[in-house]
Design an enzyme around this catalytic site. Structure first.
Site, mmCIF file in Angstrom:
data_model
loop_
_atom_site.group_PDB
_atom_site.id
_atom_site.type_symbol
_atom_site.label_atom_id
_atom_site.label_comp_id
_atom_site.label_asym_id
_atom_site.label_seq_id
_atom_site.Cartn_x
_atom_site.Cartn_y
_atom_site.Cartn_z
ATOM 1 N N ASN A 274 42.478 47.758 52.828
ATOM 2 C CA ASN A 274 41.025 47.916 52.898
ATOM 3 C C ASN A 274 40.416 46.598 53.344
ATOM 4 O O ASN A 274 41.057 45.539 53.239
ATOM 5 C CB ASN A 274 40.452 48.294 51.528
ATOM 6 N N SER B 264 47.314 46.843 48.886
ATOM 7 C CA SER B 264 45.997 47.422 49.132
ATOM 8 C C SER B 264 45.723 47.377 50.625
ATOM 9 O O SER B 264 46.085 46.404 51.289
ATOM 10 C CB SER B 264 44.906 46.636 48.394
ATOM 11 N N HIS C 169 51.954 39.154 42.946
ATOM 12 C CA HIS C 169 51.811 37.761 43.388
ATOM 13 C C HIS C 169 52.912 37.376 44.376
ATOM 14 O O HIS C 169 53.448 36.289 44.320
ATOM 15 C CB HIS C 169 51.861 36.808 42.179
#
Length: 505
Positions: free
Chosen positions: A96, A94, A423
Site C-alpha cells: 500500500n 504490506s 523486522h
C-alpha cells in the site's frame, strides 16, 4: 494516479514506505527542480498518502483499509499478507502507499553497542539519526503521563539498570507520534515523512503501479519498466537515478529481475527472534490509578495511553531489546476470556540479535515466477546454536522482567514463529568495501553501478535487536546526500555536453 504521466524523471523511487519517502522528501527539499516519481504496487488507503491506518476513527473504515493493504492470499497481522515461506512461517508484507509505515507501532529507539555500524563515522550517524527523528516526529516523552508508565519503568529499572551507562538504562520508548492541536497524539505514518513533498507539483505518486525491473544501460540505471495493475498496461520511464525501497524481500527480488546480482544479494537475512510474555499489574497499582479506560484509541482516533511504552535497551552484555507496552496496544493480541481490564495488562516483547550468516537468505528462481511474473522466491532460514542460546537467555530475562512488573497471565514466555518481528534486514546490506559481503556501499549505492540506490531495513548490516526503522531512515538520509550529489553532477554534465556527446566546456 496509476501509470506515470511523464516520460522521464530525475528520480524514480520504488516503494513508498518510510525510507523511500525519505529520499523523496530530502531530494525535494534540497534540489529546486528535481522531478520525482514515487511508485507503489499497492493502493492509496487514506486521503493523506501514507497516513497511519490506526488514526482512522471508524473501525469499519480502518478494517477496510487494512484489508486493502493485505492484497490476495492469507492475511497475517492486520494490514499484512503472509508469504507462505516454511522456514520463515510468519513472514508478511504490506502492499500500500506508505508501506509498513501505515501500520507499524512507531517504536524508534537508537541502536547501541554492537548494533551500530562500525564503518560509518559516529558523528555522521548521530546527525543522521537526529534528522530521522525529525522526519518521523519522534517523541521520547509523549506518554510520560500515562497512568502506569512510571510505575512500570521504576520496576524494570530496579531489575536491570545496575551497571548500565545512563543512555542504555530503562527509559520511555521514543515513539513516532504526531501531536495534535488539542494536545492528543496520533501515530506517525509515512505521510509525516513525505511532509510537503506529498503535495509538491514536482512529485508524482503512482499507486497500484508495479515496477517490473530497473532498466540498466550497461552499469548505469536508466529508468524502470512499470505495469498498471488495474489495466495491465506496461510502460517504460526514463530516470537519472533509481532508488529501490520495496522491503527486505522484494527489493532483492527486483534487483535480481533487473539482472543486478552481486554475490551478497538476498543473503545475510536477519529476522530478530521475538519472545513475548504478558502480565497484569498488581491490584494495588491498578487501584491507585483510576484513569484506566480499557481503550487505546479515542472516538476521534487519538491515542489513549495507559502504561505507555517502555524500553529496555540492547547492550552487548544484554543482547536483546525489550519493548514493554499495554498489551491492547501491542501487535500481539490479548487472548479473550482473561477477565482482566485491558489497560492493566502489560505485554513484554524481547527481541534478540541474530547470529547473522550468509546461509540465511532469499533465493530467486530463474524458472518459476510469482503472481506478477517476477522471479519466484524461497527463504532459507534457521536458528543457529548461538541463536538458541541467546533465545534461552532472553526467555529467562523476560520472565524476570515480567515478575518484576506484575503477575504473569500465562505460563512461560513464548518464542514467536520466525518472521513474527516483521523486522527483516540484511538482504541488500551495506559493506565498507566491495568484497562480496555487501550489496551497497555506506551511502546505499549499489556496488559497481551508477545511479542505483537501495533503501530499507535490508541495508542494515549489523545484528540489531532494536526496532530498525529509525536506523534505516537515518541511512536513507545519508544515502540521499550522495544521491543529491549524483543528480547535480549528471545535470552539470548534461548542460556541458552537446547533442553529439562532446563536452563543450
Amino acid at each position: 494516479m496509476s501509470l506515470p504521466t511523464r516520460p522521464s524523471y530525475d528520480l524514480v523511487v520504488v516503494g513508498s514506505g518510510p525510507t523511500g519517502s525519505t529520499y523523496v522528501r530530502e531530494i525535494c527539499e534540497r534540489h529546486p527542480t528535481a522531478r520525482v516519481l514515487l511508485l507503489d504496487a499497492g493502493p492509496r488507503l487514506t486521503d493523506r498518502p501514507g497516513a497511519h491506518v490506526k488514526n482512522i476513527p471508524d473501525p469499519d473504515e480502518r478494517a477496510r483499509a487494512q484489508r486493502a493493504a493485505e492484497g490476495p492470499g492469507p492475511a497475517g497481522r492486520p494490514g499484512t499478507r503472509l508469504l507462505g515461506t516454511p522456514d520463515l512461517p510468519a513472514a508478511a508484507v504490506s502492499t500500500n502507499v506508505g508501506g509498513m509505515g501505515a501500520h507499524w507501532t512507531g517504536a524508534c529507539p537508537r541502536p547501541g553497542d554492537g548494533e551500530r555500524i562500525g564503518f560509518i563515522p559516529a558523528d555522521e550517524m548521530e546527525a543522521d539519526l537526529t534528522r530521522a527523528e525529525e522526519l518521523l516526529h519522534v517523541d521520547p516523552h509523549a506518554f510520560d503521563a500515562a497512568p502506569f508508565a512510571q510505575e512500570v519503568r521504576d520496576r524494570l529499572s530496579a531489575l536491570v539498570d545496575a551497571g548500565r551507562p545512563a543512555h542504555r538504562r530503562v527509559a520511555p520508548m521514543p515513539l513516532a507520534v504526531t501531536a495534535r492541536p488539542d494536545g492528543a497524539h496520533a501515530w506517525s505514518g509515512t505521510d509525516v515523512v513525505l511532509g510537503p513533498a506529498a503535495h509538491d507539483e514536482r512529485v508524482d505518486i503512482a499507486d497500484r503501479c508495479l515496477c517490473l525491473r530497473v532498466v540498466m544501460d550497461g552499469d548505469t540505471a536508466a529508468g524502470v519498466v512499470v505495469r498498471d495493475l488495474v489495466t495491465g498496461e506496461e510502460t517504460g520511464v526514463a530516470a537519472r537515478a533509481v532508488v529501490v525501497a520495496a522491503d527486505a524481500l522484494r527489493t532483492p527480488q527486483l534487483l535480481y529481475a533487473s539482472g543486478v546480482r552481486p554475490p551478497a544479494l538476498g543473503r545475510y537475512l536477519n529476522d530478530q527472534p521475538q519472545i513475548v510474555h504478558a502480565v497484569r499489574l498488581p491490584d494495588e497499582v491498578v487501584a491507585a490509578h483510576r484513569a484506566v479506560t480499557g481503550r487505546t484509541r479515542d472516538e476521534d482516533g487519538a491515542i489513549v495511553p495507559q502504561s505507555g511504552v517502555s524500553w529496555v535497551p540492547y547492550t552487548d552484555a544484554h543482547p536483546f531489546h525489550g519493548q514493554v507496552m499495554q498489551l491492547d496496544a501491542s501487535p500481539v493480541p490479548l487472548a479473550e476470556g482473561t477477565g482482566v481490564a485491558p489497560g492493566a495488562v502489560v505485554g513484554l516483547g524481547w527481541f534478540c540479535a541474530k547470529d547473522i550468516t550468509p546461509d540465511d537468505r532469499v533465493e530467486f528462481s530463474d524458472t518459476e515466477t510469482d503472481v506478477h511474473g517476477l522471479p519466484g522466491l524461497r527463504v532459507h532460514y534457521r536458528h543457529t546454536d548461538a541463536d538458541l542460546a541467546v533465545i534461552e537467555r532472553a526467555k529467562r530475562a523476560v520472565a524476570e522482567a515480567g515478575a518484576a512488573v506484575g503477575v504473569p497471565l500465562d505460563g512461560s514466555p513464548v518464542l514467536l514463529p520466525a518472521g513474527s518481528s516483521l523486522h527483516y534486514q540484511g538482504t541488500t546490506r551495506m559493506s565498507p568495501a566491495d568484497d562480496g559481503t555487501g550489496v551497497c556501499d555506506s551511502h546505499s549505492r549499489v556496488w559497481n553501478t551508477r545511479g542505483l540506490w537501495v533503501a530499507g531495513n535490508n541495508v542494515i548490516p549489523t545484528a540489531t535487536a532494536c526496532n530498525p526503522t529509525l536506523t534505516s531512515v537515518a541511512l536513507a538520509v545519508r544515502g540521499a546526500r550522495a544521491l543529491l550529489d549524483h543528480l547535480r553532477t549528471t545535470a552539470e554534465r548534461a548542460r556541458t555536453t552537446d547533442p553529439t556527446g562532446v563536452r563543450t566546456r
